[in-house]
Design a protein around this motif. Structure first.
Motif, mmCIF file in Angstrom:
data_model
loop_
_atom_site.group_PDB
_atom_site.id
_atom_site.type_symbol
_atom_site.label_atom_id
_atom_site.label_comp_id
_atom_site.label_asym_id
_atom_site.label_seq_id
_atom_site.Cartn_x
_atom_site.Cartn_y
_atom_site.Cartn_z
ATOM 1 N N GLY A 130 4.371 66.014 -176.335
ATOM 2 C CA GLY A 130 3.450 65.019 -176.880
ATOM 3 C C GLY A 130 4.186 63.834 -177.485
ATOM 4 N N GLY A 131 3.470 63.066 -178.294
ATOM 5 C CA GLY A 131 4.073 61.903 -178.950
ATOM 6 C C GLY A 131 3.823 60.593 -178.228
ATOM 7 N N LEU A 132 2.740 60.533 -177.415
ATOM 8 C CA LEU A 132 2.447 59.313 -176.652
ATOM 9 C C LEU A 132 1.660 58.343 -177.522
ATOM 10 C CD1 LEU A 132 3.390 61.357 -174.495
ATOM 11 C CD2 LEU A 132 1.929 60.136 -172.895
ATOM 12 N N HIS A 133 2.404 57.564 -178.288
ATOM 13 C CA HIS A 133 1.828 56.812 -179.409
ATOM 14 C C HIS A 133 1.301 55.427 -179.068
ATOM 15 C CE1 HIS A 133 6.156 55.176 -180.450
ATOM 16 N NE2 HIS A 133 5.872 55.106 -179.160
ATOM 17 N N HIS A 134 1.393 54.999 -177.803
ATOM 18 C CA HIS A 134 0.914 53.648 -177.451
ATOM 19 C C HIS A 134 -0.506 53.631 -176.890
ATOM 20 C CE1 HIS A 134 4.829 52.029 -178.254
ATOM 21 N NE2 HIS A 134 5.410 52.653 -177.252
ATOM 22 N N GLY A 135 -1.106 54.792 -176.648
ATOM 23 C CA GLY A 135 -2.453 54.825 -176.084
ATOM 24 C C GLY A 135 -3.481 54.292 -177.069
ATOM 25 N N PHE A 136 -4.446 53.510 -176.570
ATOM 26 C CA PHE A 136 -5.490 52.920 -177.411
ATOM 27 C C PHE A 136 -6.841 53.558 -177.116
ATOM 28 C CE2 PHE A 136 -2.170 49.729 -177.462
ATOM 29 C CZ PHE A 136 -2.162 49.347 -178.801
ATOM 30 N N LYS A 137 -7.817 53.167 -177.899
ATOM 31 C CA LYS A 137 -9.166 53.718 -177.782
ATOM 32 C C LYS A 137 -9.705 53.617 -176.350
ATOM 33 C CE LYS A 137 -13.734 53.272 -179.936
ATOM 34 N NZ LYS A 137 -14.559 52.530 -180.907
ATOM 35 N N GLY A 138 -9.538 52.448 -175.751
ATOM 36 C CA GLY A 138 -10.086 52.246 -174.415
ATOM 37 C C GLY A 138 -9.091 51.730 -173.417
ATOM 38 N N LYS A 139 -7.795 51.970 -173.685
ATOM 39 C CA LYS A 139 -6.780 51.390 -172.798
ATOM 40 C C LYS A 139 -5.469 52.166 -172.871
ATOM 41 C CE LYS A 139 -5.299 46.817 -171.330
ATOM 42 N NZ LYS A 139 -5.353 45.379 -171.593
ATOM 43 N N ALA A 140 -4.883 52.394 -171.701
ATOM 44 C CA ALA A 140 -3.537 52.988 -171.637
ATOM 45 C C ALA A 140 -2.511 51.879 -171.864
ATOM 46 C CB ALA A 140 -3.320 53.632 -170.280
ATOM 47 N N SER A 141 -1.335 52.261 -172.330
ATOM 48 C CA SER A 141 -0.304 51.265 -172.616
ATOM 49 C C SER A 141 1.053 51.955 -172.730
ATOM 50 C CB SER A 141 -0.636 50.548 -173.936
ATOM 51 O OG SER A 141 0.395 49.675 -174.323
ATOM 52 N N GLY A 142 2.086 51.265 -172.253
ATOM 53 C CA GLY A 142 3.456 51.704 -172.501
ATOM 54 C C GLY A 142 3.738 53.153 -172.166
ATOM 55 N N TRP A 179 -3.133 51.530 -185.306
ATOM 56 C CA TRP A 179 -4.417 50.829 -185.193
ATOM 57 C C TRP A 179 -5.592 51.801 -185.211
ATOM 58 C CZ3 TRP A 179 -2.869 46.553 -186.739
ATOM 59 C CH2 TRP A 179 -1.794 45.852 -186.190
ATOM 60 N N SER A 180 -5.378 53.041 -184.794
ATOM 61 C CA SER A 180 -6.468 54.032 -184.822
ATOM 62 C C SER A 180 -6.944 54.322 -186.241
ATOM 63 C CB SER A 180 -6.006 55.349 -184.186
ATOM 64 O OG SER A 180 -5.828 55.219 -182.802
#
Length: 392
Positions: A130-142, A179-180
């Protein structure tokens, strides 16, 4: 009887793979497991299988429309235009078959670790997939589709009513998690990372402090490029000790990206294995001091999968599980087994040899700049504490 620590793992976690040449390569997990077993530091009864996160759990953080889009992308039924609007099908986060299932298992692994610790099965738990810290509410990233840490924090709040301290030592800013919970006073985030002037995602400035009721619960320590061990550790230890004393969490979740090392191909810091000895020691100490030992550790970045990540994550587990016997001698058999596949000479020691990089001419300037950054980042916290003491 409560176990000291549990290690969440399954070979199925290796299915989170964008392409053969993509830098995010979960084969590093296999190399870490093998290194720990060769060192005599990981046994079968330490391992626990991850479960799949449910849609309902993913929806704690992610929009249902985004989860549906990831499912469609993974079975080949999402248009390129729609995919791009959700941050998938990009160079960083390409589409791959079964991406929803692979991503949901990764999130479920972190939730498995949470239930082990907050359910009283073990004092500590590691889920290095785990540790995938760039994911956003409605968007994948990095390289990150779903954000397992954000889902896990929300899960801890709802199921266990926990106040969570999230500490991120990846070289990239932990933007998705910050941001979450930017307006939430029951979650405190601390990210120590390379300055965004030179590195994705470009955020994580010291003035990103939170919003509304969450103001004052977001801490960022952006370090200068070429930062070395001593300055890195001063920033980490000073900020971690002061933030945890201020916030007094019920549980610590640490994100343990291993990309601040000089060998990492995507970043510009100059640390060595020394910091990966110290990072978990301080987290372990503070978890017992403030949280009755409750500590969950996830992985994160780390793109030198041969020389850096297996050693860094092995040192984390050995500290967490108190298997320090494994540190006495580096297992030569591990290096012999994998050398033929590795594109670089494999390490033969837990430490790096001296002189792995040329002397940094700006060292005093970088060290002073980082010191001032920490002072500025913690200034308001110290003022708040000082005012509180005066009032008493």
């Amino acid at each position: 009887m409560t176990k000291e620590a549990l290690f969440v793992y399954s070979d199925k976690l290796l299915k989170y793979r964008f392409s053969e040449n993509h830098p995010f390569n979960q084969f590093r997990l296999k190399l870490t497991i093998d290194l720990l077993q060769e060192a005599g530091a990981l046994n079968e009864d330490d391992l626990i299988e991850p479960r799949m996160a449910t849609d309902e759990e993913l929806h704690l953080v992610h929009d249902p429309s985004f989860v549906s889009a990831v499912k469609a992308a993974g079975n080949g039924s999402l248009s390129p235009e729609k995919a791009e609007s959700y941050g998938i099908g990009t160079e960083d986060t390409p589409i791959f078959k079964g991406m929803h299932e692979a991503s949901a298992l990764l999130v479920g692994g972190t939730l498995t670790a949470v239930d082990c610790v907050l359910g009283g099965v073990s004092k500590h738990a590691a889920h290095l997939g785990g540790g995938l810290h760039h994911g956003f509410k409605g968007k994948a990233s990095g390289f990150c589709i779903y954000n397992d840490s954000s889902v896990a924090i929300k899960y801890m709040q709802e199921k266990y009513n926990a106040r969570v301290l999230y500490v991120d030592t990846d070289a990239h800013h932990g933007d998705g998690v910050q941001w979450s919970f930017y307006d939430d006073p029951d979650v405190c985030t601390l990210s120590i990372h390379e300055t965004g002037r030179y590195l994705f995602p470009g955020t994580g400035n010291i003035n990103e402090r939170g919003h509304g009721k969450g103001y004052g619960y977001s801490f960022n320590i952006p370090l200068d490029a070429f930062t070395e061990d001593e300055s890195w550790l001063q920033a980490y230890e000073t900020s971690f000790r002061e933030v945890i004393k201020f916030f007094k969490p019920d549980v610590i979740l640490t994100q343990n990206g291993a990309d601040a090392h000089y060998y990492d191909p995507l970043t510009h810091l100059s640390s060595t294995m020394n910091i990966y000895q110290k990072i978990p020691q301080i987290a372990h100490e503070l978890a017992h001091q403030y949280c009755d030992g409750r500590w969950i550790a996830v992985g994160g970045g780390g793109y030198d999968i041969w020389r850096v990540v297996p050693r860094a994550w092995s040192l984390l587990w050995m500290e967490m599980a108190q298997r320090n016997e494994g540190k006495k001698q580096f297992p030569e058999q591990w290096a012999k087994r994998w050398q033929e596949e590795a594109p670089v000479p494999l390490p033969v020691s837990w430490e790096d040899p001296p002189g792995i990089y040329p002397a940094i001419p700006r060292k005093p300037e970088i060290t002073e700049k980082n010191f001032q950054t920490v002072e500025k980042a913690l200034y308001q916290l110290r003022q708040q504490r000082s005012n509180k003491s005066s009032a008493q």
